[in-house]
Design an enzyme around this catalytic site. Sequence first.
Site, PDB file in Angstrom:
ATOM      1  N   SER A   1      10.361  24.101  12.577  1.00  0.00           N
ATOM      2  CA  SER A   1      11.513  23.334  12.119  1.00  0.00           C
ATOM      3  C   SER A   1      12.195  23.972  10.910  1.00  0.00           C
ATOM      4  CB  SER A   1      11.040  21.919  11.814  1.00  0.00           C
ATOM      5  OG  SER A   1      12.071  21.016  12.086  1.00  0.00           O
TER       6      SER A   1
ATOM      7  N   LYS B   1      13.162  27.950  10.410  1.00  0.00           N
ATOM      8  CA  LYS B   1      14.410  28.611  10.013  1.00  0.00           C
ATOM      9  C   LYS B   1      14.064  29.656   8.938  1.00  0.00           C
ATOM     10  CE  LYS B   1      16.567  23.938  10.009  1.00  0.00           C
ATOM     11  NZ  LYS B   1      16.809  23.482  11.347  1.00  0.00           N
TER      12      LYS B   1
ATOM     13  N   TRP C   1      17.372  17.200  19.528  1.00  0.00           N
ATOM     14  CA  TRP C   1      18.070  17.444  18.258  1.00  0.00           C
ATOM     15  C   TRP C   1      18.116  18.936  17.936  1.00  0.00           C
ATOM     16  CZ3 TRP C   1      21.355  15.248  15.161  1.00  0.00           C
ATOM     17  CH2 TRP C   1      21.379  15.489  13.788  1.00  0.00           C
TER      18      TRP C   1
ATOM     19  N   HIS D   1       9.042  16.690  18.813  1.00  0.00           N
ATOM     20  CA  HIS D   1       9.173  17.637  17.695  1.00  0.00           C
ATOM     21  C   HIS D   1       7.828  17.733  16.976  1.00  0.00           C
ATOM     22  CE1 HIS D   1      11.498  19.819  14.713  1.00  0.00           C
ATOM     23  NE2 HIS D   1      11.148  18.990  13.752  1.00  0.00           N
TER      24      HIS D   1
HETATM   25  C1  GCU Z   1      15.676  17.457  10.349  1.00  0.00           C
HETATM   26  C2  GCU Z   1      16.752  18.503  10.339  1.00  0.00           C
HETATM   27  C3  GCU Z   1      16.365  19.726  11.157  1.00  0.00           C
HETATM   28  C4  GCU Z   1      15.013  20.230  10.735  1.00  0.00           C
HETATM   29  C5  GCU Z   1      14.010  19.104  10.800  1.00  0.00           C
HETATM   30  C6  GCU Z   1      12.617  19.459  10.303  1.00  0.00           C
HETATM   31  O1  GCU Z   1      15.570  16.895  11.626  1.00  0.00           O
HETATM   32  O2  GCU Z   1      17.935  17.919  10.798  1.00  0.00           O
HETATM   33  O3  GCU Z   1      17.328  20.744  10.997  1.00  0.00           O
HETATM   34  O4  GCU Z   1      14.618  21.314  11.525  1.00  0.00           O
HETATM   35  O5  GCU Z   1      14.454  18.048   9.986  1.00  0.00           O
HETATM   36  O6  GCU Z   1      12.463  20.312   9.434  1.00  0.00           O
HETATM   37  O7  GCU Z   1      11.668  18.818  10.782  1.00  0.00           O
END
Ligand code: GCU
Length: 417
Positions: free
Chosen positions: A253, A257, A344, A394
């Site tokens: 997540s 990134k 998402w 997720h």
């Molecule tokens: C939120 C956010 C995402 C990210 C996620 C996470 O949902 O919008 O961009 O990847 O958190 O870090 O779990």
Amino acid sequence: FVAQMAWGQEPQANYDESKVGTFTLPDPLLMKNGQRVTTRDGWEKRRAELLALFAEHVYGKTPTQSVRLRFQTLQTDNNALNGRAIRKQVAIFFTDYPKLPPIEVLLYVPKAARQPVPVFLGLNFCGNHCVSTEGDLPLSTRWMSTAVGGEIVNRQNGEPRATEKARGFQARRWPIDTILAHGYAVATAYYGDIEPDHPKGWQSGIRSVLGDTARADNWGAIGAWAWGMSRILDYLQTDPAIDAQRVIGIGHSRIGKAALWAGAQDRRFAAVISNESGEGGAALARRWYGETVERINNSFPHWFCGRYKTYGKQVANLPVDQHELLTLIAPRPLYVASAEGDQWSDPKGEFLGADLTEPVYKLYGKTGIGGAEFPGVNQPVGQTVRYHNRTGKHDVTDYDWQQYIRFADDLVRRDPR
Ligand code: GCU
């Protein structure tokens, strides 16, 4: 994209494939001067251009000055995990900035494997005590996000801190025993050691001393976390138990990134694994599906550089898209993973990001995804670039790790780097 503009101020998240529309992606092989890259030398120049574009428009510029580090082993346990592992806790101090708190690294090395061993290196969301079930690890004393789980954080006296309930809270996401049994070490640190994840977090992290907050291309929190991963790699290079030629950067997540941006900038990472990194990670920005550039900047204004915010309502004007971030990993092995229940993050957009790296891997005589279609659930595809979309939400699961270990066995362990 046109449809996105029609939503006006705060676009709703789109989950309808028929509304995605068409979009034109920038070509990773097309130089700014209009020339087409056809050789590895040419790619080196284009790669430098792309790195600069991602720094100027997306993540911000990572300060290039070298920072003096001091590594201090806080504790070594030669009989961790019932004798199967050597466990080390190492603090990375910043010599030039004595007020900055250290990054505390937790390292597990398998005793049964011949050293030096390859290692999975990834940051964690709630402190080192969260990834391990071993009860004698110290609780992190840093600022803790309540987003991970309210019950594991005490917000009674001022700033939120970890509680005893946090022990092992995310251990399921870190199957340390299994990873060790396959001959890999695990290195991790709390991402909040580098920068607490909130808009003012930079004031107590590395960005309080490096960078320039007045600039539109000043680095954001993702840049700081990526930088922190490289500092942990600096440490791993000094540890004789570790094969520093085989450090696999991994992240889930938002931390996924950061892992991608770390691997893009720092070629010492032998391979990169992005677990559901989504928007601002592996997913195409121009594809209007799930999270958008506008939404991510509104919700997390501290993650990217200031200039990235100017693209919220004009994604088509971004000089890059996320498949180009993934090309920066080439020719090294890359794994992009999605989850069906995590729309998402836009699984299809993540797949396309991975798929579109192919021409760059080809320059190196490698096959990336290799022309596979967007696969059904739990059907990994690809060669040097791999992808799967697993069932479930997720998360990071045993299924994900099974694929990552196989990927590392196939492509990292045997690679004569
Ligand atoms: C939120 C956010 C995402 C990210 C996620 C996470 O949902 O919008 O961009 O990847 O958190 O870090 O779990």
